[in-house]
Every structure is written in structure tokens, then in C-alpha cells.
Design a protein around this motif. Sequence first.
Motif, mmCIF file in Angstrom:
data_model
loop_
_atom_site.group_PDB
_atom_site.id
_atom_site.type_symbol
_atom_site.label_atom_id
_atom_site.label_comp_id
_atom_site.label_asym_id
_atom_site.label_seq_id
_atom_site.Cartn_x
_atom_site.Cartn_y
_atom_site.Cartn_z
ATOM 1 N N UNK A 94 -9.149 11.265 78.539
ATOM 2 C CA UNK A 94 -8.260 11.922 77.578
ATOM 3 C C UNK A 94 -7.354 12.918 78.291
ATOM 4 N N UNK A 95 -6.213 13.207 77.675
ATOM 5 C CA UNK A 95 -5.308 14.223 78.217
ATOM 6 C C UNK A 95 -5.918 15.614 78.082
ATOM 7 N N UNK A 96 -6.534 15.880 76.942
ATOM 8 C CA UNK A 96 -7.228 17.149 76.693
ATOM 9 C C UNK A 96 -8.708 16.843 76.539
ATOM 10 N N UNK A 97 -9.493 17.277 77.504
ATOM 11 C CA UNK A 97 -10.930 17.005 77.496
ATOM 12 C C UNK A 97 -11.656 18.186 76.856
ATOM 13 N N UNK A 98 -12.406 17.886 75.797
ATOM 14 C CA UNK A 98 -13.225 18.883 75.111
ATOM 15 C C UNK A 98 -14.656 18.370 75.206
ATOM 16 N N UNK A 99 -15.360 18.811 76.225
ATOM 17 C CA UNK A 99 -16.691 18.291 76.540
ATOM 18 C C UNK A 99 -17.752 18.970 75.670
ATOM 19 N N UNK A 100 -17.979 18.383 74.509
ATOM 20 C CA UNK A 100 -18.988 18.906 73.587
ATOM 21 C C UNK A 100 -19.573 17.726 72.809
ATOM 22 N N UNK A 101 -20.859 17.809 72.490
ATOM 23 C CA UNK A 101 -21.538 16.695 71.817
ATOM 24 C C UNK A 101 -20.947 16.356 70.448
ATOM 25 N N UNK A 102 -20.323 17.317 69.774
ATOM 26 C CA UNK A 102 -19.765 17.043 68.448
ATOM 27 C C UNK A 102 -18.343 16.486 68.507
ATOM 28 N N UNK A 103 -17.836 16.324 69.710
ATOM 29 C CA UNK A 103 -16.489 15.765 69.903
ATOM 30 C C UNK A 103 -16.639 14.300 70.296
ATOM 31 N N UNK A 104 -15.946 13.427 69.587
ATOM 32 C CA UNK A 104 -16.008 11.986 69.883
ATOM 33 C C UNK A 104 -15.320 11.669 71.205
ATOM 34 N N UNK A 123 -8.438 10.625 64.909
ATOM 35 C CA UNK A 123 -8.504 9.218 65.311
ATOM 36 C C UNK A 123 -9.748 8.516 64.751
ATOM 37 N N UNK A 124 -10.216 8.965 63.583
ATOM 38 C CA UNK A 124 -11.412 8.363 62.997
ATOM 39 C C UNK A 124 -12.681 8.890 63.639
ATOM 40 N N UNK A 125 -12.668 10.152 64.037
ATOM 41 C CA UNK A 125 -13.803 10.749 64.733
ATOM 42 C C UNK A 125 -15.035 10.856 63.837
ATOM 43 N N UNK A 126 -16.193 10.898 64.461
ATOM 44 C CA UNK A 126 -17.458 10.986 63.730
ATOM 45 C C UNK A 126 -17.611 12.318 63.019
ATOM 46 N N UNK A 127 -17.336 13.425 63.706
ATOM 47 C CA UNK A 127 -17.564 14.757 63.143
ATOM 48 C C UNK A 127 -16.301 15.416 62.605
ATOM 49 N N UNK A 128 -15.212 14.707 62.606
ATOM 50 C CA UNK A 128 -14.003 15.175 61.954
ATOM 51 C C UNK A 128 -13.159 16.160 62.730
ATOM 52 N N UNK A 129 -11.907 16.236 62.310
ATOM 53 C CA UNK A 129 -10.946 17.201 62.817
ATOM 54 C C UNK A 129 -10.533 18.039 61.627
ATOM 55 N N UNK A 130 -10.531 19.358 61.810
ATOM 56 C CA UNK A 130 -10.153 20.258 60.725
ATOM 57 C C UNK A 130 -8.896 21.024 61.096
ATOM 58 N N UNK A 131 -8.073 21.244 60.091
ATOM 59 C CA UNK A 131 -6.885 22.081 60.230
ATOM 60 C C UNK A 131 -7.001 23.170 59.183
ATOM 61 N N UNK A 132 -7.104 24.417 59.653
ATOM 62 C CA UNK A 132 -7.278 25.574 58.763
ATOM 63 C C UNK A 132 -8.435 25.373 57.790
ATOM 64 N N UNK A 133 -9.533 24.828 58.321
ATOM 65 C CA UNK A 133 -10.753 24.674 57.535
ATOM 66 C C UNK A 133 -10.848 23.421 56.694
ATOM 67 N N UNK A 134 -9.779 22.651 56.621
ATOM 68 C CA UNK A 134 -9.792 21.425 55.827
ATOM 69 C C UNK A 134 -9.868 20.209 56.727
ATOM 70 N N UNK A 135 -10.796 19.327 56.414
ATOM 71 C CA UNK A 135 -10.951 18.105 57.203
ATOM 72 C C UNK A 135 -9.760 17.180 56.982
ATOM 73 N N UNK A 136 -9.246 16.642 58.086
ATOM 74 C CA UNK A 136 -8.113 15.722 58.018
ATOM 75 C C UNK A 136 -8.595 14.308 57.744
ATOM 76 N N UNK A 137 -7.805 13.571 56.990
ATOM 77 C CA UNK A 137 -8.051 12.149 56.824
ATOM 78 C C UNK A 137 -7.612 11.450 58.108
ATOM 79 N N UNK A 138 -8.351 10.432 58.515
ATOM 80 C CA UNK A 138 -8.014 9.691 59.733
ATOM 81 C C UNK A 138 -6.612 9.100 59.620
#
Length: 176
Positions: A94-104, A123-138
Motif C-alpha cells: 500500500x502507499x500508506x501502510x497502517x500496520x494494525x490488526x484492525x486494518x485490512x 474498499x470493503x474493509x472488515x472493520x470499516x472506515x469512519x469519517x467524523x465518527x460515521x462509518x462509510x459505505x464501501x
Amino acid sequence: MASITDYLSDARSSPLEEFTSRHGNPVLVQRQLPDMMDPRNEYRSTLKMKIDHERQEVQVESTPPRPESLVLEIAKSDRNSVAGKILVGRTETNDLVVAHLTVSKHHAYLRREEGGQVLLVDAGSTNGTKLNGRRLDASQPRQLADGDQVAFGDVAFTYYSPQGFYNLLHSLSVLQ
């Protein structure tokens, strides 16, 4: 990996135009999530709220980052050949590596548009991406603005444009 400290002296000694010509990419500054902090400190700080009239949202303002806070520049790397997407995820491809178990492995991506806007897409992640506390739809892009809180799984960041980052660094240099 860069930290706030790596940028502070440059921001102190440079006018905005000089700084942004050297550091022209928007950034994500890692922040500590409240549930990761010491629970004994839960009631020692005051939360600041701000109202975003344009988005019709109430947001909790985060505390200023620490000097050692991680800074990720939003830019393409040579680690992948996917055109037009800045990939975010746990693996080194990945261009931006976020090495954490909750990151797909391939969690989300960012797109830089004409005019400087940055779009965030889960990108359809398992644990989701949030923007200002709201989960984004894939696959649904959302535009980012200075101070937006972005979380990939349990790892949280604050988004800054180059000018917003410069302003943040100046506000931090006053505190130190």
C-alpha cells in the motif's frame, strides 16, 4: 516514518508558500482514540464541540497531536501501480501502510482531485472506515476537509491540507 517533530522547525522558519512548496501533499496525523487512553484521565479534560453547518454535523474536536505523532503524507509511492488511487492498508504493497490488526490488507483508498480536493473511499474493509465518527459505505467517496477525523479500523487520524498542516504546526509551536 515522519512525526510532527520532523516538520516543526521547518514550519517555524518558513513562510506558508515556502513550506507548502516543499511539503505540498495533504497529510493524516495519527491521534490517540479515547478508549486507548488511560481511563483515570477520562474526566480530566474538557471536550470541545464544533458545528459544521455545511455538513449538518456536530463534531468533537480532538486534542492537539503530540510531537511524536505519526504523519502520513497522502502521496503515491512506488509500491503499487494502481493509477489514480492512494492505497491504505496493513500490507507493504500500500502507499500508506497502517500496520494494525484492525486494518485490512487493502482497507481504503484516497483520490486527489483537480483543485486539491481529497476523496476517501472504503474498499470493503472488515472493520470499516469512519469519517467524523460515521462509518462509510464501501465504494462511496467522501470529500475530506481540514480537521476531519478519519479512522481505519481502530487507528485514528486527523486530515489536513498542506495549508491546514502548516497552521497546525504554527499553533503547536506556540504551545511549546
